[in-house]
Design a protein around this motif. Structure first.
Motif, PDB file in Angstrom:
ATOM      1  N   PRO A  52      43.737  44.163  27.680  1.00  0.00           N
ATOM      2  CA  PRO A  52      45.178  44.697  27.468  1.00  0.00           C
ATOM      3  C   PRO A  52      45.932  45.415  27.935  1.00  0.00           C
ATOM      4  CG  PRO A  52      43.834  44.005  25.538  1.00  0.00           C
ATOM      5  CD  PRO A  52      42.755  44.200  26.670  1.00  0.00           C
ATOM      6  N   VAL A  53      47.140  45.298  28.320  1.00  0.00           N
ATOM      7  CA  VAL A  53      48.019  46.476  28.790  1.00  0.00           C
ATOM      8  C   VAL A  53      47.966  47.568  27.921  1.00  0.00           C
ATOM      9  CG1 VAL A  53      50.572  46.911  29.424  1.00  0.00           C
ATOM     10  CG2 VAL A  53      49.444  44.843  30.240  1.00  0.00           C
ATOM     11  N   ILE A  67      59.251  24.671  33.797  1.00  0.00           N
ATOM     12  CA  ILE A  67      58.433  23.382  34.142  1.00  0.00           C
ATOM     13  C   ILE A  67      57.885  23.568  35.827  1.00  0.00           C
ATOM     14  CG2 ILE A  67      58.812  20.888  34.516  1.00  0.00           C
ATOM     15  CD1 ILE A  67      60.484  21.094  32.021  1.00  0.00           C
ATOM     16  N   GLY A  68      56.665  23.078  36.048  1.00  0.00           N
ATOM     17  CA  GLY A  68      56.235  23.075  37.204  1.00  0.00           C
ATOM     18  C   GLY A  68      55.814  24.511  38.007  1.00  0.00           C
ATOM     19  N   SER A  69      55.439  25.351  36.964  1.00  0.00           N
ATOM     20  CA  SER A  69      54.986  26.671  37.344  1.00  0.00           C
ATOM     21  C   SER A  69      53.560  26.519  37.481  1.00  0.00           C
ATOM     22  CB  SER A  69      55.285  27.625  36.252  1.00  0.00           C
ATOM     23  OG  SER A  69      56.606  27.975  35.896  1.00  0.00           O
ATOM     24  N   ASN A  70      53.021  27.339  38.622  1.00  0.00           N
ATOM     25  CA  ASN A  70      51.757  26.903  38.999  1.00  0.00           C
ATOM     26  C   ASN A  70      51.115  28.496  38.600  1.00  0.00           C
ATOM     27  OD1 ASN A  70      52.604  28.982  40.963  1.00  0.00           O
ATOM     28  ND2 ASN A  70      52.491  27.420  42.651  1.00  0.00           N
ATOM     29  N   ALA A  71      49.619  28.784  38.920  1.00  0.00           N
ATOM     30  CA  ALA A  71      49.295  30.040  38.280  1.00  0.00           C
ATOM     31  C   ALA A  71      49.604  31.265  39.037  1.00  0.00           C
ATOM     32  CB  ALA A  71      47.493  29.950  38.749  1.00  0.00           C
ATOM     33  N   SER A  72      50.158  31.177  40.245  1.00  0.00           N
ATOM     34  CA  SER A  72      50.789  32.349  41.084  1.00  0.00           C
ATOM     35  C   SER A  72      52.193  32.493  40.334  1.00  0.00           C
ATOM     36  CB  SER A  72      51.020  32.028  42.449  1.00  0.00           C
ATOM     37  OG  SER A  72      51.745  33.126  43.122  1.00  0.00           O
ATOM     38  N   ASP A  73      52.968  31.625  39.887  1.00  0.00           N
ATOM     39  CA  ASP A  73      54.204  31.675  39.231  1.00  0.00           C
ATOM     40  C   ASP A  73      54.038  32.384  38.020  1.00  0.00           C
ATOM     41  OD1 ASP A  73      55.508  30.495  41.512  1.00  0.00           O
ATOM     42  OD2 ASP A  73      55.330  28.541  40.598  1.00  0.00           O
ATOM     43  N   ILE A  74      53.305  31.739  37.195  1.00  0.00           N
ATOM     44  CA  ILE A  74      52.791  32.345  35.895  1.00  0.00           C
ATOM     45  C   ILE A  74      52.208  33.754  35.859  1.00  0.00           C
ATOM     46  CG2 ILE A  74      51.389  31.940  33.826  1.00  0.00           C
ATOM     47  CD1 ILE A  74      51.388  29.050  34.136  1.00  0.00           C
ATOM     48  N   GLY A  75      51.299  34.248  36.807  1.00  0.00           N
ATOM     49  CA  GLY A  75      51.093  35.434  36.963  1.00  0.00           C
ATOM     50  C   GLY A  75      51.941  36.469  37.164  1.00  0.00           C
ATOM     51  N   SER A  76      52.891  36.063  38.081  1.00  0.00           N
ATOM     52  CA  SER A  76      54.425  36.846  38.576  1.00  0.00           C
ATOM     53  C   SER A  76      55.111  37.075  37.222  1.00  0.00           C
ATOM     54  CB  SER A  76      54.911  36.374  39.565  1.00  0.00           C
ATOM     55  OG  SER A  76      54.346  36.297  40.689  1.00  0.00           O
ATOM     56  N   ILE A  77      55.203  36.025  36.521  1.00  0.00           N
ATOM     57  CA  ILE A  77      56.177  35.942  35.299  1.00  0.00           C
ATOM     58  C   ILE A  77      55.443  36.915  34.160  1.00  0.00           C
ATOM     59  CG2 ILE A  77      57.075  34.724  33.321  1.00  0.00           C
ATOM     60  CD1 ILE A  77      57.182  32.425  35.460  1.00  0.00           C
ATOM     61  N   LEU A  78      54.300  36.978  34.055  1.00  0.00           N
ATOM     62  CA  LEU A  78      53.592  37.778  33.039  1.00  0.00           C
ATOM     63  C   LEU A  78      53.681  39.336  33.443  1.00  0.00           C
ATOM     64  CD1 LEU A  78      50.575  35.184  32.042  1.00  0.00           C
ATOM     65  CD2 LEU A  78      52.782  35.867  30.515  1.00  0.00           C
ATOM     66  N   GLU A  79      53.395  39.428  34.867  1.00  0.00           N
ATOM     67  CA  GLU A  79      53.321  40.852  35.182  1.00  0.00           C
ATOM     68  C   GLU A  79      54.696  41.327  34.968  1.00  0.00           C
ATOM     69  OE1 GLU A  79      52.252  43.475  39.134  1.00  0.00           O
ATOM     70  OE2 GLU A  79      51.783  41.275  39.118  1.00  0.00           O
ATOM     71  N   ASP A  80      55.754  40.620  35.492  1.00  0.00           N
ATOM     72  CA  ASP A  80      57.148  41.296  35.329  1.00  0.00           C
ATOM     73  C   ASP A  80      57.260  41.422  33.847  1.00  0.00           C
ATOM     74  OD1 ASP A  80      57.377  41.031  38.045  1.00  0.00           O
ATOM     75  OD2 ASP A  80      58.550  39.361  38.014  1.00  0.00           O
ATOM     76  N   ASP A  82      55.376  42.713  31.594  1.00  0.00           N
ATOM     77  CA  ASP A  82      54.625  43.458  31.241  1.00  0.00           C
ATOM     78  C   ASP A  82      53.534  43.495  30.096  1.00  0.00           C
ATOM     79  OD1 ASP A  82      55.585  45.631  33.165  1.00  0.00           O
ATOM     80  OD2 ASP A  82      57.194  45.976  31.709  1.00  0.00           O
ATOM     81  N   VAL A  83      52.812  42.057  30.159  1.00  0.00           N
ATOM     82  CA  VAL A  83      52.151  41.339  29.405  1.00  0.00           C
ATOM     83  C   VAL A  83      50.676  41.453  29.881  1.00  0.00           C
ATOM     84  CG1 VAL A  83      53.875  40.403  27.767  1.00  0.00           C
ATOM     85  CG2 VAL A  83      52.852  39.206  29.379  1.00  0.00           C
ATOM     86  N   ILE A  84      50.581  41.396  31.108  1.00  0.00           N
ATOM     87  CA  ILE A  84      49.348  41.557  31.869  1.00  0.00           C
ATOM     88  C   ILE A  84      49.614  42.698  33.048  1.00  0.00           C
ATOM     89  CG2 ILE A  84      48.695  39.278  31.448  1.00  0.00           C
ATOM     90  CD1 ILE A  84      49.326  38.616  34.540  1.00  0.00           C
ATOM     91  N   LYS A  85      48.428  43.244  33.489  1.00  0.00           N
ATOM     92  CA  LYS A  85      48.463  44.185  34.527  1.00  0.00           C
ATOM     93  C   LYS A  85      48.597  43.785  35.925  1.00  0.00           C
ATOM     94  CE  LYS A  85      45.371  47.186  31.593  1.00  0.00           C
ATOM     95  NZ  LYS A  85      44.097  47.939  31.568  1.00  0.00           N
ATOM     96  N   ASN A  86      48.118  42.716  36.257  1.00  0.00           N
ATOM     97  CA  ASN A  86      48.089  42.223  37.636  1.00  0.00           C
ATOM     98  C   ASN A  86      48.279  40.823  37.829  1.00  0.00           C
ATOM     99  OD1 ASN A  86      46.996  41.600  40.397  1.00  0.00           O
ATOM    100  ND2 ASN A  86      47.229  43.700  40.801  1.00  0.00           N
ATOM    101  N   GLY A  87      49.201  40.380  38.262  1.00  0.00           N
ATOM    102  CA  GLY A  87      49.719  38.813  38.509  1.00  0.00           C
ATOM    103  C   GLY A  87      48.644  38.155  39.497  1.00  0.00           C
ATOM    104  N   THR A  88      48.214  38.908  40.419  1.00  0.00           N
ATOM    105  CA  THR A  88      47.220  38.266  41.438  1.00  0.00           C
ATOM    106  C   THR A  88      45.875  38.205  40.746  1.00  0.00           C
ATOM    107  OG1 THR A  88      48.486  39.371  43.341  1.00  0.00           O
ATOM    108  CG2 THR A  88      46.166  38.529  43.731  1.00  0.00           C
TER     109      THR A  88
END
Length: 375
Positions: A52-53, A67-80, A82-88
Motif C-alpha cells: 500500500p501507498v 472502457i477499453g483500458s489496458n493494464a498500462s492505462d490502468i496502471g497510469s490512472i492508479l499511479e496518477d 496516488d493509490v499505487i506506487k508505480n504504474g509500470t
C-alpha cells in the motif's frame, strides 16, 4: 636459456599472470556483488511497489477506469490517483499473474489497499460509485447539439460551455496537451474549433460539479485514442488527421449502413484525386446551419467554405462528430472506381462511375425524398 627470476623464485611472466588473475577475480567479485545488490534492490523495490501507498490512510479516492483500458492505462490512472506506487510495476505484475477481465467504471479506492486487493476490486466491478450525471452523444451529432446535451445533463449552461470551449487560451492549452488537436482548429473559417473532436459516446460523471474542462477532456481523449489506434494509416496518408476527421464526419452524415462507410470513403478519395468537388449534401446543411431533410437548388448556392458544391477540396473542418466506424472507413477506404453515389430514403446507396448513370438514378428516385419529407 637463462631466465630472470624474482626473489620468490618466480619468473616475471608468472608474476604478471598472477596479478592479472587477481585483478580478474576482484573484478568478478565486484560484478557479482553489484549484480546481487541490483537484484536485491530490484526485488525490494518491486516488493515495496506492491504494498500500500499508505497502510494507515483512511482516504477514499474516486478513480475512473474508461472502457477499453489496458493494464498500462490502468496502471497510469492508479499511479496518477496516488493509490499505487508505480504504474509500470502494476502493468508487469498483472501480466505476470495473467490477470484479466477488468471492469470499466467508477471506483472508490484507498491508498491503504495493496495491489492484489485493487486488482480484485477492478475484476469484480465492486465499490463502483453511481454516476451523478451522464449523457450520450450519438454519432454524427453537430457541436451545437452536443453542447445542448451537455448542458441539459450537467451543471453548466449552454453559454458557459460555449464560452469556455471557444476561449483561445484554453484551446491553446488543449493543443499542447493533445496530439489530435493542432492550430488548424483555430482557423477563422471554422465555425467551432472543437467541432468533430468531441467523440460520440456515453459519458458518466461521479462528481456532480465536474468542470467543463473535465467533461471536454474525456471526450477529446476518446478522439485521441482513435488517432493513436490508426496512427500508421495517418502517417502514411497524404492528408492530416484533421482532414481525415473532416472526411469521416461527411461519411458519418452520409452513410446509414455500416457496409456503405468504406465505399463512400472510397468515392470521396476518388473525387479528391480527380480534382472534383465533393458535392455532398450534408456540407450544405452545415453551411446553412440547418438540419435540412433534402437540399434544394437554392441551397446549393450558399456562400460558405463548407459548401462542397461551391468549393473544391476538403472543407475547413469536420461538420459533425464521427464515430469509430466512419473513422475506420476513412483510414481504410474501399478501393473502387466509383465517383458518384446516391442515398435513397430507405438507406440503400447506389454507386456509379459515370455522371450520366448517376443523373438517371437521381431522376428516378428524387420523388422519394419529396414524399418522405411530406410524411
Amino acid at each position: 636459456m637463462f631466465r630472470r627470476t624474482t626473489k620468490e623464485g618466480l619468473t616475471e611472466k608468472e608474476k604478471q599472470a598472477r596479478i592479472v588473475r587477481k585483478i580478474i577475480l576482484i573484478t568478478l567479485a565486484v560484478l557479482v556483488t553489484l549484480a546481487a545488490a541490483a537484484a536485491i534492490g530490484g526485488w525490494l523495490y518491486i516488493s515495496s511497489s506492491l504494498k500500500p501507498v499508505d497502510e494507515d490512510s483512511e482516504e477514499q479516492v474516486s478513480v475512473e477506469i474508461p472502457i477499453g483500458s489496458n493494464a498500462s492505462d490502468i496502471g497510469s490512472i492508479l499511479e496518477d490517483a496516488d493509490v499505487i506506487k508505480n504504474g509500470t510495476v502494476f502493468q508487469y505484475y498483472v501480466r505476470y499473474k495473467n490477470e484479466q477481465g477488468f471492469q470499466a467504471g467508477m471506483y472508490e479506492l484507498s491508498p491503504s489497499m495493496n495491489i492484489d486487493s485493487i486488482i480484485d476490486q477492478l475484476k469484480e466491478g465492486t465499490m463502483m460509485k453511481e454516476a451523478s450525471f451522464s449523457f450520450t452523444v450519438p454519432e454524427g451529432t453537430w457541436y451545437e447539439d452536443i453542447v445542448q446535451t451537455m448542458a441539459e445533463a450537467g451543471p453548466h449552461d449552454v453559454e458557459e460551455i460555449k464560452t469556455k470551449l471557444a476561449d483561445e487560451e484554453y484551446l491553446n492549452q488543449l493543443i499542447e496537451e493533445y496530439d489530435a488537436l493542432t492550430e488548424t482548429v483555430l482557423n477563422e473559417e471554422i465555425r467551432y474549433p472543437l467541432e468533430g473532436y468531441l467523440f460520440p459516446a456515453t459519458y458518466e460523471f461521479v462528481d456532480e460539479n465536474a468542470s467543463i474542462e473535465e467533461i471536454a477532456a474525456r471526450m477529446i481523449e476518446q478522439t485521441e485514442e482513435i488517432m493513436v489506434e490508426f496512427s500508421e494509416q495517418v502517417e502514411e496518408s497524404d492528408y492530416t488527421f484533421h482532414e481525415l476527421l473532416t472526411l469521416a464526419s461527411i461519411v458519418e452524415r452520409e452513410a446509414r449502413q455500416k457496409e456503405d462507410r468504406p465505399k463512400i470513403a472510397g468515392v470521396l478519395f476518388n473525387r479528391l484525386e480527380e480534382g472534383m468537388r465533393l458535392e455532398v449534401d450534408p456540407t450544405v446543411s452545415y453551411a446553412m446551419g440547418e438540419h435540412n431533410y433534402m437540399t434544394s437548388s437554392e441551397d446549393l448556392q450558399t456562400d460558405s467554405p463548407f459548401n462542397t458544391y461551391q468549393h473544391t477540396g476538403i472543407p475547413p473542418g469536420p461538420i459533425a462528430s464521427p464515430g469509430r466506424s466512419s473513422l475506420k472507413a476513412v483510414m481504410n477506404p474501399e478501393d473502387n472506381n466509383y465517383l458518384f453515389f446516391y442515398a435513397r430514403p430507405g438507406g440503400e446507396v447506389i454507386y456509379n462511375e459515370k455522371y450520366e448513370d448517376h443523373r438517371e438514378v437521381q431522376e428516378q428516385y428524387r420523388q422519394e425524398w419529396v414524399e418522405a419529407r411530406e410524411e
